[in-house]
Design a protein around this motif. Structure first.
Motif, PDB file in Angstrom:
ATOM      1  N   THR A  97       0.828  -1.367   0.220  1.00 25.61           N
ATOM      2  CA  THR A  97      -0.135   0.040  -0.189  1.00 25.61           C
ATOM      3  C   THR A  97       0.859   1.322  -0.203  1.00 25.61           C
ATOM      4  OG1 THR A  97       0.106  -0.228   2.221  1.00 25.61           O
ATOM      5  CG2 THR A  97      -1.883  -1.295   1.338  1.00 25.61           C
ATOM      6  N   TRP A  98       0.979   2.042  -1.125  1.00 27.25           N
ATOM      7  CA  TRP A  98       1.573   3.204  -1.497  1.00 27.25           C
ATOM      8  C   TRP A  98       1.104   4.469  -1.066  1.00 27.25           C
ATOM      9  CZ3 TRP A  98       6.677   1.448  -2.968  1.00 27.25           C
ATOM     10  CH2 TRP A  98       6.627  -0.051  -3.307  1.00 27.25           C
ATOM     11  N   HIS A  99       1.947   5.202  -0.378  1.00 29.08           N
ATOM     12  CA  HIS A  99       0.999   6.705   0.184  1.00 29.08           C
ATOM     13  C   HIS A  99       0.969   7.604  -1.156  1.00 29.08           C
ATOM     14  CE1 HIS A  99       4.865   8.823   0.445  1.00 29.08           C
ATOM     15  NE2 HIS A  99       5.438   7.698   1.229  1.00 29.08           N
ATOM     16  N   PRO A 158     -11.785  10.407   6.085  1.00 27.08           N
ATOM     17  CA  PRO A 158     -12.281  10.148   4.688  1.00 27.08           C
ATOM     18  C   PRO A 158     -13.227  11.250   4.363  1.00 27.08           C
ATOM     19  CG  PRO A 158     -13.398   8.598   6.395  1.00 27.08           C
ATOM     20  CD  PRO A 158     -12.189   9.306   6.988  1.00 27.08           C
ATOM     21  N   ASN A 159     -13.878  11.958   5.330  1.00 26.42           N
ATOM     22  CA  ASN A 159     -14.857  13.093   4.960  1.00 26.42           C
ATOM     23  C   ASN A 159     -14.242  14.315   4.713  1.00 26.42           C
ATOM     24  OD1 ASN A 159     -17.220  11.390   5.828  1.00 26.42           O
ATOM     25  ND2 ASN A 159     -16.630  11.888   7.899  1.00 26.42           N
ATOM     26  N   LYS A 160     -12.875  14.149   4.781  1.00 27.57           N
ATOM     27  CA  LYS A 160     -12.116  15.363   4.175  1.00 27.57           C
ATOM     28  C   LYS A 160     -11.193  15.135   3.165  1.00 27.57           C
ATOM     29  CE  LYS A 160     -12.508  17.966   8.743  1.00 27.57           C
ATOM     30  NZ  LYS A 160     -11.643  18.316   9.815  1.00 27.57           N
ATOM     31  N   VAL A 202      -7.568   9.202   3.516  1.00 33.25           N
ATOM     32  CA  VAL A 202      -7.487   7.634   3.298  1.00 33.25           C
ATOM     33  C   VAL A 202      -7.783   6.877   4.490  1.00 33.25           C
ATOM     34  CG1 VAL A 202      -4.919   7.264   3.421  1.00 33.25           C
ATOM     35  CG2 VAL A 202      -6.101   5.642   2.031  1.00 33.25           C
ATOM     36  N   LEU A 203      -8.480   5.808   4.203  1.00 24.41           N
ATOM     37  CA  LEU A 203      -8.923   4.922   5.084  1.00 24.41           C
ATOM     38  C   LEU A 203      -7.637   3.969   5.760  1.00 24.41           C
ATOM     39  CD1 LEU A 203     -12.161   3.387   4.305  1.00 24.41           C
ATOM     40  CD2 LEU A 203     -11.910   4.941   6.247  1.00 24.41           C
ATOM     41  N   PRO A 204      -7.663   3.627   6.958  1.00 27.16           N
ATOM     42  CA  PRO A 204      -6.430   3.061   7.115  1.00 27.16           C
ATOM     43  C   PRO A 204      -5.802   1.618   6.279  1.00 27.16           C
ATOM     44  CG  PRO A 204      -7.493   3.251   9.325  1.00 27.16           C
ATOM     45  CD  PRO A 204      -8.131   3.902   8.156  1.00 27.16           C
ATOM     46  N   ASP A 258     -13.762  14.520  -7.252  1.00 28.97           N
ATOM     47  CA  ASP A 258     -12.240  14.999  -7.391  1.00 28.97           C
ATOM     48  C   ASP A 258     -11.549  14.095  -7.189  1.00 28.97           C
ATOM     49  OD1 ASP A 258     -10.499  17.108  -7.715  1.00 28.97           O
ATOM     50  OD2 ASP A 258     -11.402  18.631  -6.429  1.00 28.97           O
ATOM     51  N   HIS A 259     -10.245  14.709  -6.633  1.00 30.30           N
ATOM     52  CA  HIS A 259      -9.170  13.917  -6.314  1.00 30.30           C
ATOM     53  C   HIS A 259      -9.143  13.165  -4.823  1.00 30.30           C
ATOM     54  CE1 HIS A 259      -4.984  12.635  -7.342  1.00 30.30           C
ATOM     55  NE2 HIS A 259      -4.592  12.896  -6.376  1.00 30.30           N
ATOM     56  N   ASN A 260      -9.866  12.184  -4.800  1.00 30.12           N
ATOM     57  CA  ASN A 260     -10.253  11.439  -3.422  1.00 30.12           C
ATOM     58  C   ASN A 260     -10.161   9.949  -3.301  1.00 30.12           C
ATOM     59  OD1 ASN A 260     -11.665  11.100  -1.080  1.00 30.12           O
ATOM     60  ND2 ASN A 260     -13.304  12.220  -1.479  1.00 30.12           N
ATOM     61  N   PRO A 261      -9.366   9.745  -2.471  1.00 28.32           N
ATOM     62  CA  PRO A 261      -9.319   8.186  -2.387  1.00 28.32           C
ATOM     63  C   PRO A 261     -10.553   7.521  -1.667  1.00 28.32           C
ATOM     64  CG  PRO A 261      -8.053   9.043  -0.673  1.00 28.32           C
ATOM     65  CD  PRO A 261      -8.506  10.045  -1.399  1.00 28.32           C
ATOM     66  N   SER A 262     -11.257   8.302  -1.060  1.00 30.99           N
ATOM     67  CA  SER A 262     -12.473   8.158  -0.361  1.00 30.99           C
ATOM     68  C   SER A 262     -13.775   8.189  -0.901  1.00 30.99           C
ATOM     69  CB  SER A 262     -12.232   8.485   1.105  1.00 30.99           C
ATOM     70  OG  SER A 262     -11.015   7.964   1.789  1.00 30.99           O
ATOM     71  N   GLN A 263     -13.866   8.244  -2.168  1.00 26.40           N
ATOM     72  CA  GLN A 263     -15.093   8.987  -2.619  1.00 26.40           C
ATOM     73  C   GLN A 263     -16.224   7.991  -2.562  1.00 26.40           C
ATOM     74  OE1 GLN A 263     -15.284  11.760  -4.816  1.00 26.40           O
ATOM     75  NE2 GLN A 263     -17.484  11.427  -5.261  1.00 26.40           N
ATOM     76  N   VAL A 264     -17.406   8.540  -2.424  1.00 28.56           N
ATOM     77  CA  VAL A 264     -18.555   7.614  -2.114  1.00 28.56           C
ATOM     78  C   VAL A 264     -19.611   7.937  -3.119  1.00 28.56           C
ATOM     79  CG1 VAL A 264     -18.159   7.920   0.242  1.00 28.56           C
ATOM     80  CG2 VAL A 264     -19.756   9.435  -0.490  1.00 28.56           C
ATOM     81  N   ASP A 265     -20.616   6.962  -3.478  1.00 27.81           N
ATOM     82  CA  ASP A 265     -21.574   7.350  -4.265  1.00 27.81           C
ATOM     83  C   ASP A 265     -22.762   7.907  -3.429  1.00 27.81           C
ATOM     84  OD1 ASP A 265     -20.827   5.762  -6.595  1.00 27.81           O
ATOM     85  OD2 ASP A 265     -21.367   3.851  -5.769  1.00 27.81           O
TER      86      ASP A 265
END
Length: 287
Positions: free
Chosen positions: A73-75, A90-92, A95-97, A260-267
């Motif tokens: 898992t690369w940062h 994740p709301n900001k 990334v989740l752990p 946008d540029h977001n690892p924690s995007q939600v539907d």
């Protein structure tokens, strides 16, 4: 008079069985059966004269005789291994752990969390690929890994590094999950198939979606998949495309969303980021 041919048939059958067993055993790392010295903590190694750090996470009640998946898992740029381990809000856009994978893996995987030089993965002269090689060698000499089940994922710069691993080490990685990536860490080689999951937002203000599409298309071609005109996001809902016609064992899945540029995007209508579940579904199809 008829005994010798029958004996030969038996010997051939036995040889085939033994050969198949060798293949099965060959998938297990040298660390299988050993009492491990590696535990869930930080480690340092020297690569090309530079001190490199990485953090290990082992399954609870690690079994030295069970071959585990190995997941890198690369940062992202400006991130760190510690931030991947601890996670961010994740709301900001955090990334989740471990990219949200451990609860889904249910103790079936060993996680490796590398730390980048200058908080990134420039991979100058391939030094980060060499770092990857050395981590694989070190971990698998000590821990029990199914060497056919190595995986890599990351967001942004970490996605670019996962892509670089797929290009440079296609025989050493089973699948990658590239989340909002672009060509930042190079692509040495890049002509062989690797199972590929990609995800990107059409409103990405940091790395344009065109870059993510370019990375995807490399492995659509390498994997022999049928190129298509991708569907677009359905409002606030992401759309998943599973490519057809790919070589056996080398699927390509692409997820497009309007974020946008977001690892924690939600539907829309959901509070759960979709990347972890999508990534785990993609990785866990291999066994």
């Amino acid at each position: 008079m008829y005994g010798r041919p029958n004996q030969m048939v038996v010997m051939v059958v036995v040889f085939i069985i033994l050969a198949s067993l060798d293949i099965a055993f060959a998938a297990n790392s040298a660390g299988c059966g050993k009492n491990p010295t590696i535990t869930s903590q930080s480690y340092t190694m020297t690569v090309n004269g530079k001190q490199r750090q990485y953090i290990m996470k082992l399954p609870s009640q690690y079994d030295k005789n069970r071959p585990y998946r190995l997941i890198f898992t690369w940062h992202q740029r400006g991130g760190s291994a510690t931030k991947i381990v601890n996670g961010e809000d994740p709301n900001k856009g955090g990334v989740l752990p471990y990219y949200g994978l451990p609860p889904l893996a249910n103790n079936s995987a060993i996680f490796v969390v590398p730390n980048g030089l200058n908080s990134g993965w420039a991979n100058t002269d391939g030094e980060d690929i060499t770092f990857f090689d050395n981590m694989v060698k070190t971990v698998e000499a000590d821990l029990c890994v199914d060497t056919n089940l190595r995986f890599s994922t990351g967001f942004s710069y970490g996605a670019a590094m996962s892509y670089a691993v797929a290009c440079a080490r296609p025989k050493d990685i089973r699948a990658v999950a590239v989340i909002s990536g672009s060509l930042l860490s190079g692509c040495s080689g890049g002509n062989d198939p690797v199972a590929y999951y990609g995800q990107h937002g059409t409103s990405d203000s940091v790395l344009n979606v065109s870059g993510g599409r370019s990375l995807r298309d490399k492995f659509v071609k390498n994997n022999g998949c049928t190129a298509i005109q991708e569907p677009q996001p359905q409002g606030g809902k992401s759309v998943k495309t599973v490519y057809k016609g790919c070589k056996e064992g080398y699927p390509v899945t692409w997820v497009i969303h309007n974020g946008d540029h977001n690892p924690s995007q939600v539907d829309s209508g959901s509070s759960t980021p979709f990347a972890p579940q999508n990534t785990w579904e993609f990785f866990s199809q291999f066994s």
